[in-house]
Design a protein around this motif. Structure first.
Motif, mmCIF file in Angstrom:
data_model
loop_
_atom_site.group_PDB
_atom_site.id
_atom_site.type_symbol
_atom_site.label_atom_id
_atom_site.label_comp_id
_atom_site.label_asym_id
_atom_site.label_seq_id
_atom_site.Cartn_x
_atom_site.Cartn_y
_atom_site.Cartn_z
ATOM 1 N N SER A 240 1.015 -0.916 0.121
ATOM 2 C CA SER A 240 0.484 0.557 0.237
ATOM 3 C C SER A 240 1.139 1.418 -0.174
ATOM 4 C CB SER A 240 -0.754 -0.161 1.731
ATOM 5 O OG SER A 240 -1.534 1.326 1.275
ATOM 6 N N PRO A 241 0.684 1.893 -1.037
ATOM 7 C CA PRO A 241 1.185 3.432 -1.089
ATOM 8 C C PRO A 241 1.084 4.544 0.228
ATOM 9 C CG PRO A 241 -0.201 3.277 -2.414
ATOM 10 C CD PRO A 241 -0.192 2.584 -2.042
ATOM 11 N N THR A 242 0.262 4.293 1.056
ATOM 12 C CA THR A 242 0.207 5.453 2.158
ATOM 13 C C THR A 242 1.174 4.408 3.140
ATOM 14 O OG1 THR A 242 -2.366 5.603 1.264
ATOM 15 C CG2 THR A 242 -1.872 6.077 3.644
ATOM 16 N N TYR A 243 0.544 3.048 3.143
ATOM 17 C CA TYR A 243 1.482 2.603 4.647
ATOM 18 C C TYR A 243 2.976 2.418 4.150
ATOM 19 C CZ TYR A 243 3.318 -1.510 7.457
ATOM 20 O OH TYR A 243 3.544 -2.543 8.893
ATOM 21 N N LEU A 244 3.370 1.978 3.109
ATOM 22 C CA LEU A 244 4.651 2.583 2.475
ATOM 23 C C LEU A 244 5.103 3.541 3.178
ATOM 24 C CD1 LEU A 244 7.582 1.896 1.233
ATOM 25 C CD2 LEU A 244 6.237 1.448 -0.855
ATOM 26 N N SER A 245 4.212 5.189 2.501
ATOM 27 C CA SER A 245 5.092 6.242 3.233
ATOM 28 C C SER A 245 4.945 6.267 4.011
ATOM 29 C CB SER A 245 4.517 7.252 2.495
ATOM 30 O OG SER A 245 3.037 7.624 2.558
ATOM 31 N N ARG A 246 3.985 6.250 5.159
ATOM 32 C CA ARG A 246 4.480 6.351 6.285
ATOM 33 C C ARG A 246 5.252 5.533 7.650
ATOM 34 N NH1 ARG A 246 -1.201 4.199 7.729
ATOM 35 N NH2 ARG A 246 -0.325 2.194 8.801
ATOM 36 N N GLU A 247 4.972 4.489 7.412
ATOM 37 C CA GLU A 247 6.268 3.698 7.593
ATOM 38 C C GLU A 247 8.001 3.862 7.786
ATOM 39 O OE1 GLU A 247 6.017 1.593 10.226
ATOM 40 O OE2 GLU A 247 3.586 2.169 10.193
ATOM 41 N N PHE A 248 8.068 4.078 6.382
ATOM 42 C CA PHE A 248 9.171 4.894 5.515
ATOM 43 C C PHE A 248 9.592 6.378 6.173
ATOM 44 C CE2 PHE A 248 11.807 7.411 3.158
ATOM 45 C CZ PHE A 248 12.449 7.075 2.916
ATOM 46 N N ASN A 249 8.253 6.838 6.636
ATOM 47 C CA ASN A 249 8.995 8.727 7.237
ATOM 48 C C ASN A 249 9.412 8.062 8.607
ATOM 49 O OD1 ASN A 249 8.255 10.197 4.183
ATOM 50 N ND2 ASN A 249 6.929 10.025 5.025
ATOM 51 N N HIS A 250 8.699 7.560 9.009
ATOM 52 C CA HIS A 250 8.877 6.770 10.080
ATOM 53 C C HIS A 250 10.122 6.658 11.007
ATOM 54 C CE1 HIS A 250 4.910 7.541 12.270
ATOM 55 N NE2 HIS A 250 4.236 6.116 11.020
ATOM 56 N N ARG A 251 10.818 6.111 9.571
ATOM 57 C CA ARG A 251 12.511 5.934 9.874
ATOM 58 C C ARG A 251 13.400 6.498 9.021
ATOM 59 N NH1 ARG A 251 9.046 1.972 9.649
ATOM 60 N NH2 ARG A 251 8.706 -0.180 11.142
ATOM 61 N N TYR A 252 12.834 8.112 8.550
ATOM 62 C CA TYR A 252 13.934 8.957 7.541
ATOM 63 C C TYR A 252 13.153 10.386 7.715
ATOM 64 C CZ TYR A 252 15.556 10.333 3.225
ATOM 65 O OH TYR A 252 16.359 11.171 2.515
ATOM 66 N N SER A 253 15.481 10.291 8.137
ATOM 67 C CA SER A 253 15.077 11.414 9.586
ATOM 68 C C SER A 253 15.023 12.871 8.063
ATOM 69 C CB SER A 253 16.025 11.669 9.557
ATOM 70 O OG SER A 253 17.486 11.711 9.259
ATOM 71 N N GLY A 254 15.144 12.472 6.886
ATOM 72 C CA GLY A 254 15.329 13.639 5.313
ATOM 73 C C GLY A 254 13.882 13.835 5.546
ATOM 74 N N GLN A 255 13.567 13.994 4.042
ATOM 75 C CA GLN A 255 12.372 15.081 3.409
ATOM 76 C C GLN A 255 11.353 13.787 3.558
ATOM 77 O OE1 GLN A 255 11.815 17.801 2.255
ATOM 78 N NE2 GLN A 255 9.831 17.859 1.632
ATOM 79 N N PRO A 256 10.097 13.912 3.900
ATOM 80 C CA PRO A 256 9.182 13.088 3.951
ATOM 81 C C PRO A 256 9.471 12.675 1.976
ATOM 82 C CG PRO A 256 9.041 14.251 5.676
ATOM 83 C CD PRO A 256 9.866 15.394 4.982
ATOM 84 N N VAL A 257 8.680 11.311 2.361
ATOM 85 C CA VAL A 257 8.019 10.944 1.339
ATOM 86 C C VAL A 257 6.520 11.058 0.988
ATOM 87 C CG1 VAL A 257 10.010 9.864 0.561
ATOM 88 C CG2 VAL A 257 8.767 8.509 1.314
#
Length: 127
Positions: A26-43
């Protein structure tokens, strides 16, 4: 392999890694979970959707975060060159965003700087 073929192959490996890790595709799930782990510009959800649809491949720092989160090698995720189940020394399941941030920072150092950090960690791990 053409650029389009590379993007499609990446999306298939990303979906495979998500499925193996028991995450929804799911793109929504993927972006949310990725952004929890990434300190740069959110995707954005759109960017994550482009990864899943084979329209785009994330840059190297984002690939690193994805590979750590999904417990696959960065090399395999990007190029498919390794077995996705190859053992890694880092337990990614227990990694938090600070761990990942530290790894990204270390990887951005020069060879000499990385050697100093590695030597320091070796020294501290002897205690």
């Amino acid at each position: 392999m053409s650029n389009l073929d590379e993007k499609i192959a990446f999306s298939l490996r990303l979906k495979q890694a998500l499925t193996q890790a028991k995450h929804p595709i799911s793109p929504t799930y993927l972006s949310r979970e990725f952004n929890h782990r990434y300190s740069g510009q959110p995707v954005s959800v759109q960017s994550a959707n482009n990864w899943l649809l084979g329209k785009a491949i994330p840059n190297q720092d984002k690939l690193l975060i994805l590979s750590l989160w999904l417990n696959v090698s960065t090399q395999w995720l990007r190029f498919g060159d390794q077995d996705s189940n190859s053992s890694m020394t880092f337990n990614r399941a227990n990694a938090n965003s600070k761990d990942v941030d530290l790894i990204v920072k270390i990887k951005s150092l020069t060879f000499g700087q990385r050697k100093i950090v590695e030597d320091l960690i070796e020294e501290f791990s002897k205690c």
